[in-house]
Scaffold this motif. Structure first.
Motif, mmCIF file in Angstrom:
data_model
loop_
_atom_site.group_PDB
_atom_site.id
_atom_site.type_symbol
_atom_site.label_atom_id
_atom_site.label_comp_id
_atom_site.label_asym_id
_atom_site.label_seq_id
_atom_site.Cartn_x
_atom_site.Cartn_y
_atom_site.Cartn_z
ATOM 1 N N GLN A 161 50.713 -25.670 16.431
ATOM 2 C CA GLN A 161 49.534 -26.388 15.950
ATOM 3 C C GLN A 161 48.861 -25.579 14.853
ATOM 4 O O GLN A 161 48.925 -24.352 14.844
ATOM 5 C CB GLN A 161 48.517 -26.591 17.075
ATOM 6 N N VAL A 162 48.191 -26.301 13.953
ATOM 7 C CA VAL A 162 47.403 -25.678 12.899
ATOM 8 C C VAL A 162 45.977 -26.178 13.061
ATOM 9 O O VAL A 162 45.740 -27.385 13.077
ATOM 10 C CB VAL A 162 47.936 -26.044 11.497
ATOM 11 N N LEU A 163 45.033 -25.240 13.196
ATOM 12 C CA LEU A 163 43.627 -25.593 13.329
ATOM 13 C C LEU A 163 42.903 -25.227 12.044
ATOM 14 O O LEU A 163 42.939 -24.061 11.616
ATOM 15 C CB LEU A 163 42.973 -24.830 14.497
ATOM 16 N N ALA A 164 42.279 -26.227 11.414
ATOM 17 C CA ALA A 164 41.535 -25.982 10.180
ATOM 18 C C ALA A 164 40.213 -25.316 10.547
ATOM 19 O O ALA A 164 39.409 -25.879 11.270
ATOM 20 C CB ALA A 164 41.289 -27.291 9.451
ATOM 21 N N GLN A 165 40.009 -24.075 10.053
ATOM 22 C CA GLN A 165 38.769 -23.370 10.359
ATOM 23 C C GLN A 165 37.741 -23.553 9.253
ATOM 24 O O GLN A 165 36.563 -23.652 9.523
ATOM 25 C CB GLN A 165 39.061 -21.892 10.627
ATOM 26 N N ASP A 166 38.171 -23.558 8.018
ATOM 27 C CA ASP A 166 37.366 -24.000 6.873
ATOM 28 C C ASP A 166 38.332 -24.293 5.739
ATOM 29 O O ASP A 166 39.533 -24.351 5.971
ATOM 30 C CB ASP A 166 36.257 -23.000 6.504
ATOM 31 N N THR A 167 37.848 -24.482 4.520
ATOM 32 C CA THR A 167 38.724 -24.938 3.446
ATOM 33 C C THR A 167 39.814 -23.934 3.079
ATOM 34 O O THR A 167 40.854 -24.319 2.576
ATOM 35 C CB THR A 167 37.921 -25.291 2.174
ATOM 36 N N LYS A 168 39.616 -22.658 3.316
ATOM 37 C CA LYS A 168 40.608 -21.638 2.940
ATOM 38 C C LYS A 168 41.070 -20.814 4.138
ATOM 39 O O LYS A 168 41.505 -19.680 3.976
ATOM 40 C CB LYS A 168 40.013 -20.701 1.884
ATOM 41 N N LYS A 169 40.986 -21.376 5.346
ATOM 42 C CA LYS A 169 41.359 -20.610 6.527
ATOM 43 C C LYS A 169 41.928 -21.537 7.593
ATOM 44 O O LYS A 169 41.275 -22.481 8.018
ATOM 45 C CB LYS A 169 40.117 -19.888 7.057
ATOM 46 N N PHE A 170 43.161 -21.264 7.996
ATOM 47 C CA PHE A 170 43.844 -22.075 8.996
ATOM 48 C C PHE A 170 44.412 -21.159 10.079
ATOM 49 O O PHE A 170 45.070 -20.162 9.763
ATOM 50 C CB PHE A 170 44.988 -22.876 8.358
ATOM 51 N N ALA A 171 44.169 -21.501 11.342
ATOM 52 C CA ALA A 171 44.711 -20.731 12.458
ATOM 53 C C ALA A 171 46.022 -21.367 12.901
ATOM 54 O O ALA A 171 46.111 -22.583 13.041
ATOM 55 C CB ALA A 171 43.723 -20.704 13.616
#
Length: 77
Positions: A38-48
């Motif tokens: 899974q990819v979690l969008a943390q903000d516009t330039k950061k993905f977990a």
């Protein structure tokens, strides 16, 4: 004798989830019926990047996150 590579279809399903009171976009990568990450969008330039429930990495783009998950799946499958 060389082994021929097979094409594998990877599906990406996006959903909105509420985590810690915040609504975030979660992209789930599937091969067949198996979830590979899974990819979690943390903000516009950061993905977990999350694989098997563990936070594996933080990357700058969605494409990097998808490549990371597929690379890990190829190594471990």
């Amino acid at each position: 004798m060389s082994k021929k590579n097979k094409d594998i279809e990877v599906k990406i399903e996006e959903a909105e989830k509420k985590i810690n009171g915040e609504t975030i976009t979660v992209s789930t990568l599937m091969i067949g019926k198996k979830e590979i990450g899974q990819v979690l969008a943390q903000d516009t330039k950061k993905f977990a990047v999350v694989i098997d429930g563990r936070n594996e990495a933080t990357v700058k783009t969605l494409d990097e996150a998808i490549e990371y998950i597929i690379r890990q799946w190829n190594l471990n499958d």
